[in-house]
Design an enzyme around this catalytic site. Structure first.
Site, short mmCIF file in Angstrom:
data_model
loop_
_atom_site.label_atom_id
_atom_site.label_comp_id
_atom_site.label_asym_id
_atom_site.label_seq_id
_atom_site.Cartn_x
_atom_site.Cartn_y
_atom_site.Cartn_z
N HIS A 154 77.14 20.25 44.93
CA HIS A 154 77.98 20.21 43.73
C HIS A 154 78.66 18.85 43.61
O HIS A 154 78.61 18.03 44.52
CB HIS A 154 79.04 21.34 43.74
CG HIS A 154 80.15 21.18 44.72
ND1 HIS A 154 81.31 21.94 44.70
CD2 HIS A 154 80.30 20.36 45.78
CE1 HIS A 154 82.09 21.58 45.69
NE2 HIS A 154 81.51 20.63 46.37
N CYS A 189 84.73 13.36 46.02
CA CYS A 189 84.14 14.66 45.66
C CYS A 189 83.59 14.67 44.24
O CYS A 189 82.96 15.64 43.82
CB CYS A 189 85.16 15.78 45.83
SG CYS A 189 85.77 15.86 47.51
N HIS A 192 77.45 16.03 46.41
CA HIS A 192 77.45 16.27 47.85
C HIS A 192 77.19 17.76 48.10
O HIS A 192 77.27 18.56 47.17
CB HIS A 192 78.80 15.84 48.49
CG HIS A 192 79.97 16.60 47.97
ND1 HIS A 192 80.57 16.34 46.76
CD2 HIS A 192 80.67 17.63 48.50
CE1 HIS A 192 81.58 17.17 46.56
NE2 HIS A 192 81.66 17.97 47.60
N HIS A 219 77.35 21.45 50.73
CA HIS A 219 78.07 22.20 51.76
C HIS A 219 77.20 23.36 52.23
O HIS A 219 76.37 23.86 51.48
CB HIS A 219 79.37 22.81 51.22
CG HIS A 219 80.34 21.81 50.70
ND1 HIS A 219 81.13 21.04 51.52
CD2 HIS A 219 80.66 21.45 49.43
CE1 HIS A 219 81.91 20.27 50.79
NE2 HIS A 219 81.64 20.49 49.51
N HIS A 270 70.38 26.58 47.79
CA HIS A 270 69.54 25.40 47.54
C HIS A 270 69.54 25.01 46.07
O HIS A 270 68.49 24.67 45.50
CB HIS A 270 68.11 25.61 48.06
CG HIS A 270 68.05 25.59 49.56
ND1 HIS A 270 68.44 26.66 50.34
CD2 HIS A 270 67.72 24.60 50.42
CE1 HIS A 270 68.31 26.33 51.61
NE2 HIS A 270 67.90 25.09 51.69
N GLU A 291 84.12 26.48 52.35
CA GLU A 291 83.31 25.31 51.99
C GLU A 291 82.97 24.50 53.24
O GLU A 291 81.96 23.81 53.31
CB GLU A 291 84.13 24.46 51.01
CG GLU A 291 83.33 23.45 50.27
CD GLU A 291 84.21 22.53 49.46
OE1 GLU A 291 84.23 22.68 48.24
OE2 GLU A 291 84.88 21.67 50.05
N1 LIG Z 1 91.27 23.38 46.25
C1 LIG Z 1 90.10 22.70 46.40
N2 LIG Z 1 90.15 21.45 46.82
C2 LIG Z 1 89.00 20.77 46.99
C3 LIG Z 1 87.76 21.38 46.76
C4 LIG Z 1 87.76 22.71 46.30
O1 LIG Z 1 86.70 23.31 46.05
N3 LIG Z 1 88.94 23.33 46.13
N4 LIG Z 1 86.63 20.69 46.98
C5 LIG Z 1 86.62 19.46 47.42
C6 LIG Z 1 85.30 18.77 47.68
O2 LIG Z 1 84.22 19.65 47.54
C7 LIG Z 1 85.18 18.09 49.04
O3 LIG Z 1 83.80 17.91 49.40
C8 LIG Z 1 85.75 18.81 50.16
O4 LIG Z 1 86.88 18.13 50.53
P1 LIG Z 1 87.34 18.04 52.03
O5 LIG Z 1 87.55 19.38 52.62
O6 LIG Z 1 88.46 17.11 52.07
O7 LIG Z 1 85.99 17.49 52.68
P2 LIG Z 1 85.80 16.37 53.74
O8 LIG Z 1 84.46 16.60 54.34
O9 LIG Z 1 86.04 15.05 53.12
O10 LIG Z 1 86.90 16.74 54.83
P3 LIG Z 1 87.56 15.85 55.93
O11 LIG Z 1 88.36 16.85 56.73
O12 LIG Z 1 88.45 14.88 55.20
O13 LIG Z 1 86.45 15.22 56.67
C9 LIG Z 1 87.87 18.70 47.60
N5 LIG Z 1 89.04 19.50 47.40
#
Ligand SMILES: Nc1nc2c(c(=O)[nH]1)N=C([C@H](O)[C@H](O)COP(=O)(O)OP(=O)(O)OP(=O)(O)O)CN2
Length: 149
Positions: A42, A51, A55, A57, A95, A139
């Site tokens: 997504h 984000c 990318h 998950h 997928h 996620e």
């Molecule tokens: N409330 C939400 N916040 C975020 C979502 C979401 O779905 N709901 N999604 C994202 C992004 O998908 C992002 O890929 C995920 O962010 P994050 O958890 O920070 O991922 P990282 O791999 O970058 O985590 P690190 O712990 O910093 O490595 C963002 N926010």
């Protein structure tokens, strides 16, 4: 005060549910939990950060069902049955590029919205005596969002 208000809100919701679904009580319920995973990509539109880019998950979805009474087999619902229904819903996500699905053309495919779409889909399928209490989607190992009654 906030805690008290949210507790009252929960009880009111359960009473409303009880009235809607013709259940007699709302305190003693059976709960059933199943879990399935899918891999999906997504991007978050209008997100100020990385984000916004495409990318992926490995998502983990946890579904909680509740019922006041058990069926003749002593089950809220057969695990096999609920897992099959969940798998059918998730087969569209697996997928895939979530943004391209009809549900996420307008809404961002955030973890919150993924949970709500699964919640709505499952709720439509279940008989009135069984309800979807919660859909919690992970996620990543440490980040989850849920939609629940
Ligand atoms: N409330 C939400 N916040 C975020 C979502 C979401 O779905 N709901 N999604 C994202 C992004 O998908 C992002 O890929 C995920 O962010 P994050 O958890 O920070 O991922 P990282 O791999 O970058 O985590 P690190 O712990 O910093 O490595 C963002 N926010």
């Amino acid at each position: 005060m906030t805690l008290i208000l949210s507790e009252v809100e929960l009880i009111v919701k359960q009473i409303v549910f009880s009235a809607d679904k013709k259940c007699t009580g709302f305190l003693n319920m059976y709960e059933l939990v199943v879990e399935k995973t899918f891999a999906g990509a997504h991007n978050l539109r209008a997100y100020d950060g990385e984000c916004e880019r495409l990318h992926g998950h490995n998502w983990r979805v946890e579904v909680t069902l509740k019922a006041e009474k058990l069926n003749e087999l002593g089950m809220v619902m057969d695990f096999k049955d609920i897992k099959k229904r969940l798998e059918e819903i998730l087969s569209r996500f697996d997928h895939s590029y979530l943004n391209e699905l009809s549900e996420f053309k307008e809404e961002n495919p955030t973890t919150e919205n993924v949970s709500k779409v699964i919640y709505d889909n499952l709720s439509e399928q279940l008989p009135p005596e069984i309800f979807v209490a919660k859909v919690k989607t992970w996620e990543s190992e440490k980040c989850a969002a849920a939609y629940y009654i």
